[in-house]
Design an enzyme around this catalytic site. Structure first.
Site, PDB file in Angstrom:
ATOM      1  N   HIS A   1       2.960  -0.927 -11.565  1.00  0.00           N
ATOM      2  CA  HIS A   1       1.708  -0.183 -11.517  1.00  0.00           C
ATOM      3  C   HIS A   1       2.076   1.284 -11.746  1.00  0.00           C
ATOM      4  O   HIS A   1       2.842   1.873 -10.971  1.00  0.00           O
ATOM      5  CB  HIS A   1       1.003  -0.373 -10.178  1.00  0.00           C
ATOM      6  CG  HIS A   1       0.497  -1.769  -9.977  1.00  0.00           C
ATOM      7  ND1 HIS A   1       0.456  -2.392  -8.747  1.00  0.00           N
ATOM      8  CD2 HIS A   1      -0.004  -2.662 -10.871  1.00  0.00           C
ATOM      9  CE1 HIS A   1      -0.036  -3.618  -8.898  1.00  0.00           C
ATOM     10  NE2 HIS A   1      -0.326  -3.798 -10.174  1.00  0.00           N
TER      11      HIS A   1
ATOM     12  N   GLU B   1       6.895  -3.064  -0.966  1.00  0.00           N
ATOM     13  CA  GLU B   1       5.954  -1.953  -0.882  1.00  0.00           C
ATOM     14  C   GLU B   1       6.649  -0.844  -0.090  1.00  0.00           C
ATOM     15  O   GLU B   1       6.962  -1.015   1.093  1.00  0.00           O
ATOM     16  CB  GLU B   1       4.673  -2.396  -0.170  1.00  0.00           C
ATOM     17  CG  GLU B   1       3.967  -3.578  -0.830  1.00  0.00           C
ATOM     18  CD  GLU B   1       3.125  -3.167  -2.019  1.00  0.00           C
ATOM     19  OE1 GLU B   1       3.053  -1.950  -2.318  1.00  0.00           O
ATOM     20  OE2 GLU B   1       2.518  -4.057  -2.650  1.00  0.00           O
TER      21      GLU B   1
ATOM     22  N   GLU C   1       2.251   3.947  -8.967  1.00  0.00           N
ATOM     23  CA  GLU C   1       3.087   3.681  -7.786  1.00  0.00           C
ATOM     24  C   GLU C   1       4.512   4.077  -8.159  1.00  0.00           C
ATOM     25  O   GLU C   1       5.219   3.341  -8.840  1.00  0.00           O
ATOM     26  CB  GLU C   1       2.960   2.213  -7.370  1.00  0.00           C
ATOM     27  CG  GLU C   1       1.525   1.864  -6.956  1.00  0.00           C
ATOM     28  CD  GLU C   1       1.297   0.376  -6.711  1.00  0.00           C
ATOM     29  OE1 GLU C   1       2.287  -0.378  -6.644  1.00  0.00           O
ATOM     30  OE2 GLU C   1       0.115  -0.025  -6.583  1.00  0.00           O
TER      31      GLU C   1
END
Length: 477
Positions: free
Chosen positions: A119, A317, A122
Site C-alpha cells: 500500500h 503491521e 504505508e
C-alpha cells in the site's frame, strides 16, 4: 491495513493465542578483527561510505534506486539487484538479493523474502528494509550470526511493491489516502487469486510480477510489511466452514507454525508483544492475530503465498500512523531490527531434502507432506527435487509420493535448528526411475469451497473424504 473507516471498528481478538513460545533473542557480538582478502577489505570500506549516505529519511524512487545500485556495486559478490517487473507507470519493482550465492538458487539453501510498501501510503516498511540491507551487508564477515545467516540463506528484499502509490502520496497522513492504491486505483492486497471465493478483480502488473516471482523461486518463508496498526497477522485472511470460520477463526493446516512465526516477530519487537494495539478498542493478545479473526479479506497476498506458492507468509503491521514523520524512522528501525533478523532465521525450521531416483536423478513435482497436514494444493518438489517443510519441534511422519509408485513414509524427530541455520535434512530415494512428466499446476480457483479435512477438532466424515478426493482429482486431471 484497512482504511480508517474499517480501522475504527473494534476487532475480535485472535482465536487462540496459545502459550507463549520460548522465543529467545540472539545477542550479537563482534567477532573481532575480520580475516578477509584485500579485495574484500576494499569492499567493506566502500560499504562504510554507502552506509554513511543512508539517512533516516524517505527515499523516493530515484534515491531508492540509486541506493540499491550503490550497495550492489560496493558488494557484488554478496548481492544481486534485479527488477521483477514494472508498475503501471513504468517504475521498476526492484529486488535486492543477499547471500553467499545471490544470483541463483543453490540446493539446500532456503529462499526468504520481505516485501514492503504494498500500500503506497504505508511507508515505514519501505525505509526499514533499506536499513536492514545496510545492516546485513555491513555486518557480513564481522558479526558471526549475520555471516552464518547470509551463508545459509538467500534473502530477497523488495522495498516497494507499489512505487506509484508512494509517489502519488503528496501529503503524508496517518490515515487513509489515495496513495494506498496503484495507478489504476486497485488495492494490491485484494488483487490475488483467492482460495475461498472467486476474485473478479483484474490482475494488476505489480500483482502479476509478484505472482511470476513466486512461481520462479522456491520461497519458503516471507513477510509483507504494512502500517496502520501494530500486530503480526497470519493466514488465513479469508475462509469458510472448512477452515472453522463459524468460530470466527480461519485455521490453516499449519496453524501452530503460523502462531509461532507471528510470536517470533512480536516477542522480538520492542513493544508489539504487549498487544495493546493503537487504541483501547483494538487489542491483540501477544501482539498477534489470525487474519480472519481481525477482519475478512479476499484476494490477499499472504493466503496466495501459502496456497499457491508453498511459502509461509505473515503480515506485519508496524506503525499506528501509516505515513509518520521522517524523524520517527530511526526509532522504528530500532524497534524492529532484532525482530526482522530473528524472523528470517525461522526459514530453517522443520525439514528439507531431495527426492531422487536410484541413480541420484532429482524427481520434480513429487508430493512431500507431513501426515495430518494436507495442503489444498499439495506441496511439491522443485526442479532439483527439493522440498522444504516448516514444522515445529516434534515427531512427524513425512510422506513422499511419486505417481505410479508406492509412497515412502519416514518418521522423523525434528528439533529447533534455527540457531544452526539448517533444518533437519532427509532425502527420499525411489528404487525405480520414474518417467519424467510435469504435473498439472494447481488451478487458481476457490479450492476450499468444497474441501473439508479431518483435524484435531473435526473427525473424518464421508463428506470430508469425498471433498478431498474431488479436489485431488481436479489437481491431477
Amino acid at each position: 491495513m484497512e482504511p480508517a473507516s474499517v480501522m475504527g471498528r473494534a476487532r475480535p481478538a485472535t482465536g487462540d493465542s496459545g502459550p507463549r513460545p520460548a522465543v529467545r533473542l540472539q545477542l550479537w557480538r563482534s567477532s573481532g578483527a575480520m580475516r578477509a582478502a584485500a579485495g574484500d577489505v576494499v569492499g567493506i570500506l566502500c560499504l562504510v561510505s554507502v552506509a554513511a549516505e543512508l539517512d533516516f529519511e524517505y527515499h523516493h524512487a530515484g534515491k531508492l534506486e540509486a541506493y540499491l545500485k550503490r550497495v550492489h556495486a560496493a558488494y557484488p559478490s554478496l548481492t544481486y539487484l534485479h527488477s521483477i517487473g514494472r508498475s503501471v507507470e513504468g517504475r521498476d519493482l526492484w529486488v535486492l538479493v543477499l547471500g553467499r550465492f545471490p544470483t541463483q538458487h543453490k540446493i539446500g539453501i532456503p529462499e526468504f523474502k520481505y516485501v514492503a510498501n504494498m500500500h503506497g501510503d504505508e511507508t515505514v516498511g519501505r525505509e526499514i528494509l533499506l536499513h536492514l540491507i545496510d545492516f546485513l551487508v555491513t555486518s557480513y564477515r564481522q558479526d558471526p550470526v549475520i555471516t552464518r545467516l547470509l551463508n545459509n540463506t538467500r534473502i530477497h528484499i523488495m522495498p516497494t511493491m507499489n512505487p506509484d502509490g508512494f509517489e502519488a502520496t503528496k501529503v503524508p497522513d496517518c490515515f487513509y489516502t489515495r496513495g494506498r492504491y496503484n495507478k489504476n486505483g486497485e488495492d494490491l492486497n485484494r488483487n490475488f487469486p483467492d482460495a475461498f471465493e472467486r476474485n473478479n478483480a483484474s490482475i494488476q502488473p505489480e500483482t502479476q510480477a509478484v505472482m511470476n516471482w513466486i512461481k520462479n523461486e522456491t520461497f519458503v518463508l516471507s513477510a509483507n510489511l504494512h502500517g496502520g496498526a501494530l500486530v503480526a497477522s497470519y493466514t488465513f485472511d479469508n475462509g469458510n466452514s472448512a477452515t472453522g470460520t463459524l468460530e470466527g477463526y480461519s485455521r490453516s493446516p499449519d496453524d501452530d507454525v503460523f502462531i509461532h512465526l507471528a510470536k517470533t516477530y512480536s516477542f522480538n519487537h520492542a513493544s508489539m508483544y504487549k498487544g495493546t494495539g493503537c487504541d483501547t478498542r483494538q487489542t491483540f493478545p501477544d501482539g498477534i492475530t489470525n487474519g480472519y479473526s481481525w477482519y475478512q479479506l479476499e484476494g490477499g497476498m499472504q493466503d496466495y503465498n501459502y496456497v499457491w506458492g508453498q511459502c509461509f507468509e505473515i503480515t506485519l503491521e508496524l506503525s499506528c500512523c501509516k505515513y509518520p514523520p521522517a524523524d520517527q524512522l530511526e526509532k522504528f528501525w530500532r524497534d524492529n531490527k532484532a525482530a526482522l533478523i530473528e524472523y528470517i532465521k525461522q526459514v530453517h525450521l522443520g525439514i528439507k531434502g531431495q527426492v531422487t531416483d536410484k541413480n541420484g536423478n532429482p524427481i520434480p513435482s513429487a508430493i512431500v507432506e507431513a501426515q495430518g497436514r494436507p495442503h489444498v494444493c499439495p506441496y511439491r518438489t522443485n526442479e532439483q527435487g527439493e522440498y522444504f517443510l516448516l514444522l515445529l519441534p516434534g515427531t512427524y511422519v513425512i510422506n513422499a509420493t511419486v505417481p505410479g509408485f508406492k509412497s515412502i513414509l519416514k518418521t522423523v524427530e525434528i528439533r529447533d535448528n534455527t540457531g544452526n541455520f539448517s533444518a533437519l535434512k532427509h532425502d527420499f530415494i525411489f528404487p525405480e526411475v520414474p518417467i519424467r512428466s510435469s504435473a498439472a499446476s494447481c488451478p487458481k480457483t476457490p479450492l476450499y469451497q468444497e474441501l473439508q479435512w479431518a483435524s484435531a477438532a473435526v473427525k473424518p466424515t464421508l463428506h470430508a473424504i469425498l471433498g478431498l478426493m474431488a479436489v485431488l482429482l481436479l489437481i491431477f486431471q
